[in-house]
Motif scaffolding. Structure first.
Motif, mmCIF file in Angstrom:
data_model
loop_
_atom_site.group_PDB
_atom_site.id
_atom_site.type_symbol
_atom_site.label_atom_id
_atom_site.label_comp_id
_atom_site.label_asym_id
_atom_site.label_seq_id
_atom_site.Cartn_x
_atom_site.Cartn_y
_atom_site.Cartn_z
ATOM 1 N N ARG A 188 0.817 -1.210 0.000
ATOM 2 C CA ARG A 188 0.000 0.000 0.000
ATOM 3 C C ARG A 188 0.856 1.269 0.000
ATOM 4 O O ARG A 188 0.403 2.325 -0.437
ATOM 5 N N LEU A 189 2.079 1.160 0.526
ATOM 6 C CA LEU A 189 2.987 2.311 0.468
ATOM 7 C C LEU A 189 3.405 2.633 -0.957
ATOM 8 O O LEU A 189 3.865 3.738 -1.244
ATOM 9 N N GLY A 190 3.260 1.660 -1.838
ATOM 10 C CA GLY A 190 3.622 1.880 -3.233
ATOM 11 C C GLY A 190 4.761 1.017 -3.729
ATOM 12 O O GLY A 190 5.196 1.156 -4.880
ATOM 13 N N HIS A 191 5.249 0.105 -2.887
ATOM 14 C CA HIS A 191 6.315 -0.790 -3.316
ATOM 15 C C HIS A 191 5.755 -1.893 -4.202
ATOM 16 O O HIS A 191 4.619 -2.328 -4.021
ATOM 17 N N SER A 192 6.580 -2.340 -5.120
ATOM 18 C CA SER A 192 6.174 -3.468 -5.960
ATOM 19 C C SER A 192 6.219 -4.755 -5.144
ATOM 20 O O SER A 192 6.728 -4.778 -4.011
#
Length: 391
Positions: A306-310
């Motif tokens: 959810r933080l944006g990491h793959s």
């Protein structure tokens, strides 16, 4: 060390080779993970990969028993019998869960029974090292339930983090490697035989995790399922308990090794990520009036997504945290008690942790800003190109 390396390589090879037939078996019997709301995979994927890991365990132990020096571990202890019998029960339980989704109480009962098998074969806590340099002897009425608690907690901690491709196998493999190095280092310094139960179990665990990870890293071609996650959790707890039993705090003072409190932090620190995730999940679910075993999508790895990491970067971040803590524990084992180098090691670890936390939070935001700016530039270019076209 050469015999340990041979056992590890055997575990890697046997597990790797068994994954393909196990995958075919999973497809044949319908053991596949459907796509559920809480999952991150997008297509049904075969599970019960833990069967291949159990085969790797058996293969590695057969190799160990055939080696000239390591066979003494089989003659002097029941370590091999303990992990084979308890592991077989856990694997059967895991297969049942992967096929039919058995209830939490049944799984818990099976985990307690597997703990009992370990205890009956001599894998149990009889003493606990104390920070003052002594040891607290545990009577059976205290040692047995504490051993059961450690085994069940470790099994479920590993089970809880098995939510991304390659996550559980990698995290446990790194933690097991740290335990392997610590156990080998301890045996070397206090001048006891280097071929001992906890080092052997930790080495086998490293091997089967690496062998399975070759098929399980994103995008995974097979999942270990509860069959595998409970098995590697069991092996981790067995190696841990034996290592704690091996450590005598009086030896630390005699040989000027290890801060006296290190044994108390040894296991919680090298498996801090799965333990922390489990405790947060239990607190979160009970706080919401739900069962501690009720699944959700709020584990640490879900938060990283959810933080944006793959997917891959989230897994590698978790590897990094476990590797950082494990390497800190191994480095501390080389530092004499009350040495100033202890402050240096801990300080470097905290500095790297702080930098890692900043990058973990900051990188997705920077990438998101860059992506937004690039999209805005493309939109602006498209608008300019449209306005310049002749009417």
């Amino acid at each position: 060390m050469r015999e340990y390396l041979l056992v590890i390589l055997t575990g890697i090879t046997v597990t790797y080779l068994l994954v393909t037939p196990v995958k075919r078996l999973a497809l044949l019997i319908g053991a596949q993970s459907p796509v559920r709301e809480r999952d991150v995979h997008s297509v049904p994927t075969p599970r019960v990969g833990g069967l291949a890991m159990f085969g790797g365990l058996l293969g590695a132990l057969v190799m160990a028993k055939g080696l000239p020096h390591m066979q003494k571990v089989f003659e002097e202890t029941k370590t091999a019998e303990a992990v084979i019998l308890a592991g077989a029960l856990i694997v059967l339980l895991g297969i049942a869960d992967d096929l039919w989704d058995i209830d939490a109480l049944t799984k818990l009962s099976g985990q307690v029974a597997a703990s009992g098998i370990l205890i009956m074969n001599g894998v149990r806590l009889t003493t606990i090292p104390m920070p003052d340099g002594g040891s607290l002897a545990l009577a059976p009425q205290y040692g047995v339930p504490l051993t059961v608690f450690v085994v069940v907690a470790t099994i479920n901690a590993v089970n809880f983090i098995d939510g991304l491709d390659g996550l559980a196998a990698g995290v446990v493999g790194i933690a097991a490697f740290a335990l392997f190095l610590l156990s080998y280092r301890l045996a070397d310094v206090i001048d006891i035989p280097l071929l001992i139960g906890p080092t052997m179990v930790a080495g086998v665990l490293v091997g089967i995790c690496v062998g399975f990870l070759a098929h399980n890293f994103h995008p995974a071609r097979i999942f270990m399922g509860d069959t595998g996650s409970m098995l590697i959790g069991l092996l981790m707890s067995a190696a841990t308990i034996q290592l704690i039993e091996l450590f005598d705090t009086a030896l630390a003072e005699k040989y000027s090794i290890f801060p006296l409190w290190l044994p108390l932090l040894l296991v919680p620190m090298v498996v801090v990520v799965p333990y922390a995730d489990m405790l947060l999940a239990v607190w979160r679910r009970t706080n919401q009036g739900r069962s501690p075993f009720a699944p959700d999508k709020h584990h640490l790895h879900h938060r990283l997504l959810r933080l944006g990491h793959s997917h891959r970067r989230s897994v590698l971040i978790m590897y990094g945290w476990v590797g950082l803590v494990g390497s800190c524990m191994v480095a501390i084992s080389f530092v004499p008690p009350r040495s100033s180098m202890l402050v240096v090691v801990v300080g470097i670890t905290l500095l790297v942790a702080a930098l890692g936390a900043a990058l973990m939070v900051g990188v997705p935001r920077i990438m998101a800003r860059r992506a937004a700016a690039a999209a805005e530039r493309r939109l602006s270019d498209d608008t300019d190109s449209f306005t310049r076209q002749p009417v």
